[in-house]
Design an enzyme around this catalytic site. Structure first.
Site, PDB file in Angstrom:
ATOM      1  N   GLU A 114       0.806  -1.106  -0.061  1.00 39.64           N
ATOM      2  CA  GLU A 114      -0.203   0.118   0.033  1.00 39.64           C
ATOM      3  C   GLU A 114       0.790   1.228  -0.010  1.00 39.64           C
ATOM      4  OE1 GLU A 114      -2.507  -0.285   3.567  1.00 39.64           O
ATOM      5  OE2 GLU A 114      -2.735  -2.512   3.113  1.00 39.64           O
ATOM      6  N   LYS A 116       2.394   4.579   1.511  1.00 40.32           N
ATOM      7  CA  LYS A 116       2.214   5.089   2.801  1.00 40.32           C
ATOM      8  C   LYS A 116       1.903   6.580   2.502  1.00 40.32           C
ATOM      9  CE  LYS A 116       5.193   5.022   6.820  1.00 40.32           C
ATOM     10  NZ  LYS A 116       4.757   6.441   7.318  1.00 40.32           N
ATOM     11  N   ASP A 118       1.217  10.336   3.547  1.00 36.14           N
ATOM     12  CA  ASP A 118       1.881  11.088   4.502  1.00 36.14           C
ATOM     13  C   ASP A 118       0.761  12.072   5.280  1.00 36.14           C
ATOM     14  OD1 ASP A 118       3.999  11.936   6.091  1.00 36.14           O
ATOM     15  OD2 ASP A 118       4.762  13.170   4.521  1.00 36.14           O
ATOM     16  N   TYR A 228      -7.372   1.677   5.909  1.00 38.93           N
ATOM     17  CA  TYR A 228      -6.519   0.672   5.564  1.00 38.93           C
ATOM     18  C   TYR A 228      -6.561  -0.467   6.503  1.00 38.93           C
ATOM     19  CZ  TYR A 228      -3.271   3.761   8.419  1.00 38.93           C
ATOM     20  OH  TYR A 228      -2.758   4.579   9.235  1.00 38.93           O
ATOM     21  N   LYS A 319      10.666   3.264   3.230  1.00 39.00           N
ATOM     22  CA  LYS A 319      10.406   4.491   3.007  1.00 39.00           C
ATOM     23  C   LYS A 319      11.630   4.855   1.932  1.00 39.00           C
ATOM     24  CE  LYS A 319       9.442   7.025   6.732  1.00 39.00           C
ATOM     25  NZ  LYS A 319       9.049   7.268   7.908  1.00 39.00           N
ATOM     26  N   CYS A 413      14.689  47.196  -7.151  1.00 38.76           N
ATOM     27  CA  CYS A 413      14.928  46.076  -7.772  1.00 38.76           C
ATOM     28  C   CYS A 413      16.312  45.640  -8.300  1.00 38.76           C
ATOM     29  CB  CYS A 413      13.992  46.227  -9.000  1.00 38.76           C
ATOM     30  SG  CYS A 413      13.983  44.891 -10.177  1.00 38.76           S
ATOM     31  N   CYS A 416      16.246  46.024 -12.353  1.00 40.17           N
ATOM     32  CA  CYS A 416      16.073  47.320 -13.179  1.00 40.17           C
ATOM     33  C   CYS A 416      16.550  48.481 -12.453  1.00 40.17           C
ATOM     34  CB  CYS A 416      14.720  47.549 -13.797  1.00 40.17           C
ATOM     35  SG  CYS A 416      13.660  47.843 -12.351  1.00 40.17           S
ATOM     36  N   CYS A 431       8.861  44.752  -7.300  1.00 39.78           N
ATOM     37  CA  CYS A 431       9.012  45.860  -8.315  1.00 39.78           C
ATOM     38  C   CYS A 431       7.717  46.182  -9.234  1.00 39.78           C
ATOM     39  CB  CYS A 431      10.134  45.434  -9.456  1.00 39.78           C
ATOM     40  SG  CYS A 431      10.646  46.464 -10.794  1.00 39.78           S
ATOM     41  N   CYS A 436      10.462  46.549 -16.475  1.00 44.64           N
ATOM     42  CA  CYS A 436      11.714  46.076 -15.929  1.00 44.64           C
ATOM     43  C   CYS A 436      11.962  44.556 -16.705  1.00 44.64           C
ATOM     44  CB  CYS A 436      11.299  45.788 -14.350  1.00 44.64           C
ATOM     45  SG  CYS A 436      12.331  44.526 -13.730  1.00 44.64           S
TER      46      CYS A 436
END
Ligand code: IVH
Length: 678
Positions: A114, A116, A118, A228, A319, A413, A416, A431, A436
């Site tokens: 199956e 896993k 998270d 599960y 894992k 920036c 530019c 900016c 730019c």
């Protein structure tokens, strides 16, 4: 009270429950949203009128009105064990060796693999088929009662389909609650906008959500759940089923969503193949997996093996490579994106993370930098979550060199040199100079991208050259490039220049919705663009629309409406539209597109599943064609599937479709079903 009312309430519940099961568990809707809403309101009205008819498993009872003040500790009816980890095929084989030594090598070796998931483990208690409790794992013995929140998860049934199993008084179901990646990204986006720390990964986000005191907030977060295992307290699992595989089938029959990617393997080699396959394939899933759970299939063998202090001996979590790793920050640079947003980036000593080399990580914005207090020379932990850009999760301050200086966001920036603007309620600096070069490059890259005008062969390097050499000052300029101009660029020959000019010209045929998306108006993603162009069939319709008119459309909020309205108020944007129109781009739906909605829906209501490799179409392409013709494409085969489109190397889906007697067609047959493609 009228007996008819009672009967109607029952009937409404049944209809709503069936529709919600089809939508959330099978991913295969059977009812129009509007019909659902209408039936739901009817039930709500009757329940308001006759409150004595309300039951805890009524679809109206998913979201509580009152926030909880705290969560109470509860003892699990059956303890939740955790799993032993393995990190490689060698370790997996060592695990097999251990259990084989205990049981003797002649026993049957059948494994259920199956994914896993998270997320966060949940323990659900059903009494007489009705959900009475949902609890977190806690330490495995005691957890927290979060029933109010669990009830909001639409893929968790409030009442089980106990047909034939009515003698089961109490059932414990375990599974993983998780946040799909798109919801995770959306929540983090909102958190960043609100100046809150983003969640480090979907698991933390799911945990934070499950522990919300107000279930109305949980309801908005769209948690999902895969089941599960199931147990009957005080009884052996063998009373329920003979194998884990059967148990999963049973969970599915009871009404749970069970992960469709499970597989029965008859050798450790097959398990290893499954593990390797999903190492890359998992990046295409809508949720995060961090490994594969391998379980011995037979409950009899499971019982013989038993448990250690912490783990079952009959299962192992295999894992994938660690997704977090330490490295050193060598520099902090600032990137300017197509919206002008300045994003600080940590440039780091390269490090291996989840199978890829990572040398840059986003630091999001100046607030995040201040929070981390990250400095050049620092040792940091970087993390990569699914497809999400790597990020720095923490600084190991104890390893900081003696002399360092805090990083300060530039006031100008970096591309530019113009002053940047930071609005009071925003965490990002921007900016705002429309010429730019960084913004222009970003805008062009977006314009040529797959979901926009889809101009193949225009990569990042080429865009940089075009802008840096002054050949392109706006996306419209792309359409006036000549072969000789392009052929003069680095790594460009006459042939490829010709091809490119043709590809650019070809993109004039792309529909209005893609052009609108390509314009890169803030908050207008490709789905929003689709919705908008259906309601506003020409650019004139959209550019003259008021914010009220735009935000009246279902799915379009005030923020999007403001952004669109403001965009069309800018003179230079109006000039761009006029030029694109003169160049021959599609700024209105064609007659055909207008007709699509009504006449070409030949596959309307039909449900398709695609499997294996098709001879000429990519899966996405086949899917788009089916959808365009009004059909629906789902991931897994069920009795509701109308057609399975099978290519070469079709596997378990083909078998399942065969066993359910579903019509199986090939690519040619699919194409024959579609309306004329020209
Ligand atoms: S079985 C005794 N199956 O992984 C059986 N766990 O590292 C224990 N998990 O606490 C669990 N997907 O939260 C199992 N398909 C799956 C799973 C799964 C995710 C989680 C679960 C567990 C943790 C153990």
């Amino acid at each position: 009270m009228d007996v008819k009312v009672e009967a109607r309430v029952k009937e409404l519940r049944k209809l709503l429950q069936q529709a919600s099961y089809a939508y959330y568990v099978l991913d295969c809707p059977i009812m129009e949203d509007a019909v659902y809403d209408q039936l739901y309101r009817e039930l709500q009205n009757l329940e308001n009128q006759y409150p004595q008819l309300i039951t805890s498993d009524s679809p109206t009872q998913r979201v509580g009105e009152k926030p909880a003040t705290q969560f109470f500790s509860v003892r699990h009816h059956v303890p939740l064990y955790s799993l032993e980890n393995a990190f490689s095929v060698e370790e997996l084989k060592a695990w097999e060796g251990r259990w084989l030594r205990q049981l003797g090598s002649e026993v049957e070796r059948e494994y259920v693999c199956e994914l896993k998931i998270d997320g966060n483990a949940l323990a659900l208690t059903y009494e007489k088929g009705v959900l009475v409790r949902g609890a977190t794992r806690g330490d495995g013995i005691m957890g927290e009662d979060i029933t109010q929140n669990v009830r909001t998860i639409r893929s968790i049934p409030l009442r089980l389909n106990l047909e034939g199993l009515e003698t089961w008084e109490r059932i414990e179901v375990r599974g993983e609650a998780f946040l799909p990646l798109d919801v995770f990204a959306q929540i983090n986006g909102e958190r960043e906008k609100n100046g809150e720390t983003p969640f480090a990964n979907p698991r933390n986000a799911a945990a934070g959500t499950l522990r919300q005191l107000d279930s109305r907030i949980v309801d908005k977060r769209r948690l999902d759940f895969f089941a599960y295992t199931l147990h009957i307290p005080g009884q052996d699992d063998a009373m329920i089923a003979n194998t884990q595989w059967e148990a999963l089938e049973l969970l599915s029959k009871l009404g749970f969503k069970v992960n469709p990617h499970r597989r029965l393997c008859v050798s450790i080699q097959e398990v290893a193949d499954y593990y390797r396959y999903w190492d890359t394939e998992r990046l295409n899933l809508a949720y995060m997996t961090d490994g594969v759970v391998v379980k011995l299939n037979s409950f009899k063998l499971q019982e013989q093996l038993g448990f250690t202090q912490k783990f079952p001996r009959w299962a192992v979590a295999l894992k994938y490579a660690a997704e977090e790793a330490p490295t050193v920050v060598e520099n902090i640079s600032v990137n300017v994106g197509r919206t002008g947003a300045l994003t600080p980036l940590a440039e780091m000593r390269p490090v291996q993370l989840a199978g890829t080399t990572v040398s840059r990580a986003t630091l999001h914005n100046s607030d995040r930098i201040a929070q981390l207090d990250i400095r050049i020379g620092d040792t940091v932990i970087v993390r990569k979550a699914g497809e999400i850009i790597p990020e720095v999760v923490r600084v190991l301050k104890e390893l900081r060199p003696e002399i360092t200086t805090p990083f300060v966001m530039p006031t100008h920036c970096p591309v530019c040199g113009q002053p940047v603007v930071k609005e009071r309620d925003e965490a990002v600096s921007r900016c705002v100079n429309i010429s730019c070069p960084a913004i222009l490059k970003g805008a062009i890259e977006h314009w040529v991208s797959r979901d926009a005008l889809d101009i193949r062969g225009v990569g990042e390097k080429l865009v940089h050259q075009l802008v840096d050499r002054g050949l392109v000052h706006s996306v419209a300029d792309l359409y006036e490039l000549t072969v000789s101009q392009i052929a003069g660029l680095e790594r460009m020959g006459q042939k490829s220049a010709e091809k490119l000019v043709a590809a650019i010209a070809q993109s004039k045929n792309q529909p209005w919705s893609r052009v609108l998306y390509g314009l890169g108006i803030r908050h207008v993603g490709n789905v929003t663009a689709q919705i908008l162009t259906e309601k506003f069939p020409t650019v004139a319709d959209l550019s003259q629309a008021s914010t009220a008119k735009i935000s009246a459309i279902y799915g379009i909020g005030a923020e999007i409406a403001d952004s669109i309205y403001n965009w069309f108020q800018v003179d230079s944007n109006q000039r761009l539209i006029a030029r694109l129109q003169a160049l021959g781009l599609q700024l209105a739906n064609t007659q055909e597109e207008l007709a699509t909605n009504t006449t070409n829906q030949v596959l309307s209501g039909k449900i398709f599943v695609i499997t294996g490799t098709l001879p000429s179409l990519k899966r996405d392409e086949a899917k788009a064609l089916i959808q365009k013709a009004g059909g629906k494409v789902t991931d897994s085969v069920s009795k509701n599937t109308d057609f399975l489109v099978a290519g070469s190397e079709a596997g378990s889906k083909l078998k399942k479709a065969e066993s359910l007697g579903i019509k199986i067609i090939d690519e040619a047959q699919l194409l024959a079903m579609l309306p004329d493609r020209n």
